[in-house]
Scaffold this active site. Structure first.
Site: not given
Length: 328
Positions: A38, A40, A193, A197
Site C-alpha cells: 500500500s 508509498i 514515531y 524515525k
C-alpha cells in the site's frame, strides 16, 4: 539543558533536475521493497517495475501481496514481480525473510519503507519492543544485517554499489531533544514515531560511514517522503479504491498523493548521481520533486557508536560491517 537537534536544509549546489516520468533504465536490477502492499511502498514498486526493474514485494499479508502484484501488472503488464512474506513485528519472521532474500541472484536495492502506523503507545511487537521502535527501526537493523552480504556481492559483481534506502519523516526536524536511548520513547504515538524515525536517520547515516570506511560496495541513503494522503492518491484495484478505507488527513489541501510521496525513494534508488549518506526530500517538506538536503543531527555524535551497539543488541544481530574510527 538538552541541545536541540540540528535541522536539515537544502544542500548547496543541488540544482539537478530530476524527472520521475523519465527514470534511468532499470532492466537487470533487482530491488526489494518492504511495506509494498500500500501507499508509498506500493507506488515506489510500481514505478520501479515500470522502469524495468525486477521488484520483490515484501509485506506481512500474502493476500495483500498478491493484490499488490496484480495491481502492478494492471499498470505494467510485463512487470517482473516476486513476493516475500515478512512481519516486521517479529524478528523471527524478519530472519526468515532475510534468508529467503539472500538466495536471490542479486539485490541492487533495498527500500526500507514498512512499519506499523498504529499509534497506541501500549502496543508492542511479538518480541516485546515498543511497536514504533520495533517495526520502523529494530526490524530494519535485523533485515540489513541479514541481507548485507547479498547486497555486497551484487555491488562487487556489477561494479556499481548496491543501495539501502531508509524511509524517515520531516517530523524529525521537530524533535525538541536529540535521541540518546532507543528505549526512551513516548506515550504520544506521533512522538514515538518521530523518535523512531530519528533513530532511522542515525542508523542510516552511520551505516554508510562504516560501509565506506570498510570498502564495502553498498551505499546507505535516507529519504523523507513529504506528506502523502489517500484523497490525492490514484486509484489502484485493491490498493486504493472503494474496498480500502480512506484515511482522512487535515493536510490534504496542501499535500500530494502517495504516488508522488514515493518519488524521494525512487530517486534515491535509481538516480546515478546520488551518493551514500545523502538525504532526499521535497524541498518544502510537504510536496514536490525531491531535492538533496543537508542531513541533520538527531543524535549527539559522541553517542552514535553506543546507539549502534544498542540497536544491534535489541535486534539480536551484528551488522556485518567493521566498525571504523569516527570521521575527524
Amino acid at each position: 539543558m538538552a541541545r536541540t537537534p540540528r535541522r536539515t536544509r537544502r544542500a548547496p549546489g543541488d540544482q539537478v533536475a530530476w524527472d520521475p516520468a523519465a527514470l534511468p533504465d532499470q532492466r537487470g536490477r533487482t530491488v526489494v521493497v518492504t511495506g509494498a502492499t500500500s501507499g508509498i511502498g506500493y507506488f515506489a514498486a510500481e514505478r520501479l517495475a515500470g522502469a524495468g526493474a525486477r521488484v520483490v514485494l515484501a509485506g506481512r499479508s500474502p493476500e495483500r501481496l498478491r493484490t499488490a502484484e496484480a495491481a502492478i501488472r494492471s499498470q505494467v503488464p510485463a512487470a517482473a514481480v516476486e513476493r516475500v512474506a515478512i512481519d516486521l513485528a517479529s524478528l523471527e519472521s524478519v530472519a526468515r525473510a532475510a534468508a529467503e532474500l539472500s538466495e536471490l541472484d542479486r539485490i541492487d536495492g533495498l527500500l526500507l519503507n514498512g512499519g506499523s502506523m498504529a499509534m497506541k503507545a501500549s502496543e508492542t511487537t511479538g518480541d516485546g519492543l515498543p511497536m514504533q521502535l520495533g517495526t520502523h527501526v529494530i526490524a530494519n537493523v535485523a533485515l540489513v544485517a541479514g541481507t548485507l552480504p547479498a547486497l555486497a556481492r551484487t555491488g562487487e559483481r556489477t561494479g556499481t554499489p548496491a543501495r539501502i534506502v531508509h524511509t524517515s519523516t520531516g517530523f524529525v526536524d521537530l524533535l525538541r531533544r536529540p535521541v540518546t536511548d532507543p528505549l526512551r520513547t513516548s506515550g504520544i504515538g506521533v512522538v514515538a514515531y518521530t523518535r523512531a524515525k530519528a533513530l532511522t536517520e542515525v542508523f542510516g547515516t552511520e551505516l554508510d560511514r562504516r560501509l565506506r570506511a570498510a570498502g564495502v560496495p553498498v551505499r546507505s541513503l535516507t529519504v523523507r517522503p513529504g506528506v502523502g494522503v489517500d484523497a490525492r492518491t490514484p486509484r489502484r484495484p485493491g490498493v486504493r479504491d472503494e474496498t480500502v478505507p480512506l484515511r482522512r488527513n487535515p493536510f490534504t489541501p496542501w499535500a500530494q498523493g502517495k504516488d508522488a510521496a514515493a518519488w524521494s525513494a525512487v530517486r534515491a534508488l535509481t538516480d546515478p548521481r546520488v551518493r551514500g549518506g545523502e538525504l532526499y526530500a521535497p524541498e518544502n517538506g510537504v510536496r514536490g520533486l525531491p531535492v538533496r538536503l543537508e542531513p541533520g543531527e538527531p543524535a549527539p555524535p559522541d553517542r552514535v557508536d553506543g546507539l549502534w551497539r544498542r540497536l544491534e543488541e535489541l535486534a539480536g544481530v551484528a551488522v556485518p560491517v567493521p566498525a571504523a574510527d569516527p570521521a575527524p
